[in-house]
Write a protein that holds these residues in place. Structure first.
Motif, mmCIF file in Angstrom:
data_model
loop_
_atom_site.group_PDB
_atom_site.id
_atom_site.type_symbol
_atom_site.label_atom_id
_atom_site.label_comp_id
_atom_site.label_asym_id
_atom_site.label_seq_id
_atom_site.Cartn_x
_atom_site.Cartn_y
_atom_site.Cartn_z
ATOM 1 N N UNK A 17 0.765 -0.895 -0.007
ATOM 2 C CA UNK A 17 -0.334 -0.030 -0.049
ATOM 3 C C UNK A 17 0.719 1.042 -0.100
ATOM 4 N N UNK A 18 2.073 1.534 0.730
ATOM 5 C CA UNK A 18 2.308 2.447 0.766
ATOM 6 C C UNK A 18 3.460 2.934 -0.535
ATOM 7 N N UNK A 19 3.715 1.313 -1.014
ATOM 8 C CA UNK A 19 4.867 1.310 -2.316
ATOM 9 C C UNK A 19 3.574 1.780 -3.670
ATOM 10 N N UNK A 20 2.165 1.966 -3.465
ATOM 11 C CA UNK A 20 1.406 2.115 -4.606
ATOM 12 C C UNK A 20 1.350 4.006 -3.605
ATOM 13 N N UNK A 21 1.452 4.369 -2.861
ATOM 14 C CA UNK A 21 1.711 5.875 -2.385
ATOM 15 C C UNK A 21 3.624 6.870 -3.021
ATOM 16 N N UNK A 22 4.434 5.493 -3.411
ATOM 17 C CA UNK A 22 5.172 5.844 -3.859
ATOM 18 C C UNK A 22 5.351 5.726 -5.067
ATOM 19 N N UNK A 23 4.542 5.080 -6.051
ATOM 20 C CA UNK A 23 4.771 4.598 -7.111
ATOM 21 C C UNK A 23 3.943 6.140 -8.169
ATOM 22 N N UNK A 24 3.208 6.665 -6.886
ATOM 23 C CA UNK A 24 2.605 7.578 -8.335
ATOM 24 C C UNK A 24 3.284 8.721 -7.090
ATOM 25 N N UNK A 25 4.081 9.262 -6.459
ATOM 26 C CA UNK A 25 4.809 10.248 -6.017
ATOM 27 C C UNK A 25 6.354 9.566 -7.454
ATOM 28 N N UNK A 36 5.159 -4.557 -6.075
ATOM 29 C CA UNK A 36 4.745 -5.847 -7.043
ATOM 30 C C UNK A 36 5.338 -6.836 -5.882
ATOM 31 N N UNK A 37 6.159 -6.281 -5.237
ATOM 32 C CA UNK A 37 7.649 -7.044 -4.377
ATOM 33 C C UNK A 37 6.517 -7.224 -3.086
ATOM 34 N N UNK A 38 5.817 -6.471 -2.225
ATOM 35 C CA UNK A 38 4.921 -6.305 -1.911
ATOM 36 C C UNK A 38 3.771 -6.911 -1.509
#
Length: 104
Positions: A17-25, A36-38
């Motif tokens: 979930x945190x990586x979704x936010x990071x990916x948007x940034x 994907x790994x998470x």
């Protein structure tokens, strides 16, 4: 061992979930790979936990950890609102997950 797998699945769900936010940034391949790994690791450990745990219990606890953990990480990392009502409902989710562990 299944409960450890389930805890790891929930923690990896939170990281996804945190990586979704990071990916948007930061739309780069590293962020996408971590996302994907998470989630991939989360599903893997959930599947391992479900070999011995009932599906309903495992899924409820997995989503509880992911939802409440995601909300807590949003508060801590992204300055999302942290009023007392929100914290009460996050606590209810966590207590419910613990209750399922105790009766299951």
């Amino acid at each position: 061992m299944s409960w450890i797998f389930l805890l790891l699945a929930g923690l990896l769900e939170m990281s996804g979930v945190v990586m979704i936010n990071r990916y948007h940034q930061h739309r780069n391949w590293q962020s996408l790979l971590l996302l994907a790994a998470g989630f991939g690791g989360s599903f893997l450990f959930l599947a391992l936990a479900m070999k011995t745990l009932p599906m309903g219990t495992a899924y409820a606890i997995w989503t509880g950890i992911g939802a409440s953990g995601g909300a807590i990480l949003g508060i801590l990392l992204y300055r999302e609102p942290k009023d007392w009502k929100r914290l009460v409902f996050i606590s209810i989710v966590l207590v419910s997950a613990i209750g399922l562990k105790l009766v299951g």
